[in-house]
Scaffold this motif. Sequence first.
Motif, PDB file in Angstrom:
ATOM      1  N   ALA A 174       0.844  -1.196   0.000  1.00 11.66           N
ATOM      2  CA  ALA A 174       0.000   0.000   0.000  1.00 11.66           C
ATOM      3  C   ALA A 174       0.881   1.248   0.000  1.00 11.66           C
ATOM      4  N   LEU A 175       0.605   2.175  -0.911  1.00 14.48           N
ATOM      5  CA  LEU A 175       1.348   3.418  -1.020  1.00 14.48           C
ATOM      6  C   LEU A 175       0.438   4.574  -0.633  1.00 14.48           C
ATOM      7  N   PRO A 176       1.012   5.668  -0.158  1.00 10.13           N
ATOM      8  CA  PRO A 176       0.171   6.821   0.195  1.00 10.13           C
ATOM      9  C   PRO A 176      -0.542   7.373  -1.033  1.00 10.13           C
ATOM     10  N   GLU A 177      -1.784   7.834  -0.837  1.00  2.00           N
ATOM     11  CA  GLU A 177      -2.558   8.394  -1.933  1.00  2.00           C
ATOM     12  C   GLU A 177      -1.984   9.742  -2.347  1.00  2.00           C
ATOM     13  N   LEU A 178      -1.697   9.882  -3.639  1.00  2.00           N
ATOM     14  CA  LEU A 178      -1.151  11.128  -4.164  1.00  2.00           C
ATOM     15  C   LEU A 178      -2.235  11.889  -4.906  1.00  2.00           C
ATOM     16  N   VAL A 179      -2.248  13.211  -4.757  1.00  2.76           N
ATOM     17  CA  VAL A 179      -3.139  14.081  -5.517  1.00  2.76           C
ATOM     18  C   VAL A 179      -2.290  15.118  -6.233  1.00  2.76           C
ATOM     19  N   VAL A 180      -2.773  15.572  -7.371  1.00  8.54           N
ATOM     20  CA  VAL A 180      -2.005  16.493  -8.213  1.00  8.54           C
ATOM     21  C   VAL A 180      -2.637  17.877  -8.255  1.00  8.54           C
ATOM     22  N   THR A 181      -3.955  17.942  -8.266  1.00  7.33           N
ATOM     23  CA  THR A 181      -4.654  19.191  -8.533  1.00  7.33           C
ATOM     24  C   THR A 181      -4.325  20.291  -7.535  1.00  7.33           C
ATOM     25  N   ALA A 182      -4.184  19.944  -6.257  1.00  4.54           N
ATOM     26  CA  ALA A 182      -4.048  20.956  -5.210  1.00  4.54           C
ATOM     27  C   ALA A 182      -2.747  21.738  -5.293  1.00  4.54           C
ATOM     28  N   THR A 183      -1.698  21.154  -5.890  1.00  2.00           N
ATOM     29  CA  THR A 183      -0.398  21.826  -5.954  1.00  2.00           C
ATOM     30  C   THR A 183       0.245  21.760  -7.334  1.00  2.00           C
ATOM     31  N   ARG A 184      -0.408  21.079  -8.287  1.00  2.00           N
ATOM     32  CA  ARG A 184       0.102  20.863  -9.643  1.00  2.00           C
ATOM     33  C   ARG A 184       1.281  19.917  -9.684  1.00  2.00           C
ATOM     34  N   VAL A 185       1.658  19.326  -8.552  1.00  2.00           N
ATOM     35  CA  VAL A 185       2.670  18.279  -8.502  1.00  2.00           C
ATOM     36  C   VAL A 185       2.132  17.153  -7.632  1.00  2.00           C
ATOM     37  N   PRO A 186       2.521  15.888  -7.872  1.00  2.00           N
ATOM     38  CA  PRO A 186       2.030  14.786  -7.035  1.00  2.00           C
ATOM     39  C   PRO A 186       2.417  15.001  -5.575  1.00  2.00           C
ATOM     40  N   THR A 187       1.419  15.011  -4.688  1.00  2.00           N
ATOM     41  CA  THR A 187       1.623  15.292  -3.275  1.00  2.00           C
ATOM     42  C   THR A 187       0.747  14.368  -2.451  1.00  2.00           C
ATOM     43  N   PRO A 188       1.282  13.750  -1.392  1.00  3.88           N
ATOM     44  CA  PRO A 188       0.435  12.923  -0.525  1.00  3.88           C
ATOM     45  C   PRO A 188      -0.753  13.718  -0.001  1.00  3.88           C
ATOM     46  N   ARG A 189      -1.903  13.089   0.052  1.00  6.27           N
ATOM     47  CA  ARG A 189      -3.125  13.786   0.397  1.00  6.27           C
ATOM     48  C   ARG A 189      -3.061  14.423   1.784  1.00  6.27           C
ATOM     49  N   GLU A 190      -2.415  13.753   2.750  1.00 11.73           N
ATOM     50  CA  GLU A 190      -2.375  14.307   4.102  1.00 11.73           C
ATOM     51  C   GLU A 190      -1.546  15.580   4.198  1.00 11.73           C
ATOM     52  N   GLN A 191      -0.779  15.888   3.145  1.00 10.26           N
ATOM     53  CA  GLN A 191       0.019  17.109   3.144  1.00 10.26           C
ATOM     54  C   GLN A 191      -0.706  18.295   2.488  1.00 10.26           C
ATOM     55  N   ILE A 192      -1.949  18.083   2.081  1.00  5.04           N
ATOM     56  CA  ILE A 192      -2.712  19.109   1.367  1.00  5.04           C
ATOM     57  C   ILE A 192      -3.546  19.908   2.360  1.00  5.04           C
ATOM     58  N   GLY A 193      -3.372  21.231   2.362  1.00  2.40           N
ATOM     59  CA  GLY A 193      -4.177  22.078   3.228  1.00  2.40           C
ATOM     60  C   GLY A 193      -5.533  22.406   2.656  1.00  2.40           C
ATOM     61  N   SER A 194      -5.655  22.442   1.334  1.00  2.00           N
ATOM     62  CA  SER A 194      -6.930  22.719   0.687  1.00  2.00           C
ATOM     63  C   SER A 194      -7.863  21.520   0.809  1.00  2.00           C
ATOM     64  N   SER A 195      -9.166  21.771   0.661  1.00  2.12           N
ATOM     65  CA  SER A 195     -10.155  20.695   0.708  1.00  2.12           C
ATOM     66  C   SER A 195     -10.218  20.019  -0.652  1.00  2.12           C
ATOM     67  N   ILE A 196     -10.021  18.713  -0.663  1.00  3.49           N
ATOM     68  CA  ILE A 196     -10.009  17.978  -1.925  1.00  3.49           C
ATOM     69  C   ILE A 196     -10.614  16.603  -1.717  1.00  3.49           C
TER      70      ILE A 196
END
Length: 561
Positions: free
Chosen positions: A41-63
Amino acid sequence: MGLIERVEVRSYRNPFICILLVSLINTMSSELTRAQDDAIALPELVVTATRVPTPREQIGSSISVLTAEDLANCQTVIVSDVLREVPGVAVSRNGGVGNFTQVRIRGAEGNHTVVIIDGIEVNDPGGGSEYDFGNLLAAEIERIEVLRGPQSALYGSDAIGGVINITTKKGQEGLRVTSLGEAGSFSTYQFGATLSGGFQNLLDFSVGTNHLSTRGISVADEDRGNNEEDGHRNGTVNTSIRVRPLDNLELGVIGRSVNSRIETDGFVGGIGAVDADRDTKVKQLYGRAFARLFLFDASDWISWDHTFSAAYTENKADNDVRGNLSSEFDGFKNKYDYQTDLYLWTPQLAHTEQIFTFLFEDEKDRVDASSAFVEVNQDFKTKSYVGQYQLGVFDRLFLSGSVRRDDNDKLFDNETTYRATASYVHAETATRLHGSYGTGVKNPTLFELFGFAANFVGNPNLEPEESRGWDVGVEQSVWNDRASIDVTYFNNRIEDLIAGAGITAINLDGTTKIDGIELAVRADILDDLSFTGSYTWTLTEDANGTELVRRAKHIASVNLN
């Protein structure tokens, strides 16, 4: 040798056939399932919030994130249906399947949402700078990220409410054929097929087509003699090819084509919807070519990525009345961009992670509209410069700051927007605090400026709408991370909101206020039984103290899979 990955046939009228087919499919895929169970299992990455792949728990915006598995579990055919389950999102459709569909985020307008498909911004300049979700089928979609709150610092005009970023499936190792067929009431059927594959990380490709057709329903009252049904047809083709000639170089081409036809009713004042021999033919063409260069990728402390991209969108809508063309609305968008991301890791210094991002965009929008009453040919250009800094300390505190400068041509003044976010993870109690503050801007649409209809006069003196918004929330995981609850308060203030006034549009004096609370709940009750739920409470009020239309005060959804 080819591998038949899935043959799926669904019947709404004979569930026993579904049960038999599902049993066969599960038997055929048992070995694949066991292999997947052994995966790490790998941490979930999101791109939209910072325009670069970032682990979801590091995102301050609501996504929020919806995966291909979520779409399959919900048996989603139209993407807008599953978006109703996302907190803060309201969906309104003018009739049956295929009719004009708007998505509003946190009480903002439909054209306050930027929509991106495979890196291509698909908001239609000829359709009020808005994306019509009525033509978006769910087949072949891999992932949907919904970012809420003002995001113009990263995405420019139109991002007052938020951003919806959609990614389609790409090829995997080997050769696969996927087919889909289903039928149901209202003479509704859907079929599609996809050929995809990959070769030793050197090449991957995917080519898929999907077709949906329905006899439809009518929004006109049958008790008043309106018996005509309004049908819809949609044919969508997706293509993506990626090649990696070097270990640190990737080249890609992405294309998407949509051809649809929707029959619609007329409208008579004092009566409402009435049967009418009207239809709209829509052609959408999206394309993007890109190159990615990765430098120092094998280094333990530094990585430097570069992405060059060119995108083109074309939206054409032909409106027919009794078989004769009555109006045409054509919107075009060309965009060139360059993004560079510098990653620095210094574990010896408070486990610090830093990311520096710079983005340059050159965009041109054009509208060609014609009817028996008016003809408009207008375009405008924007050059944008974006800087972003991300900082992570002790694997607990994660901060980001962004600023954007839009240099507009003759139609609009130049704009500067910014955003700041923070996320704090308290691992001992599985608690995460998150918050963000940002500004947004929405340029007047070309329709509002120049008018495309006989009963509407454009207002070339309109000013851009401007917003400032913030949110703060807490996310708590329980039951060994098998369940979580996230509660967020949001606040958005919009100046110079554009509203209709008689036969034209004006900027409202004063401030439009939007406040609300979002609640999201998730629970993995059993290994094969999951629950999700969301609730949004929203209060809206324009500068005149009037509640904004099509903004429900309460929106809720529950889902048990």
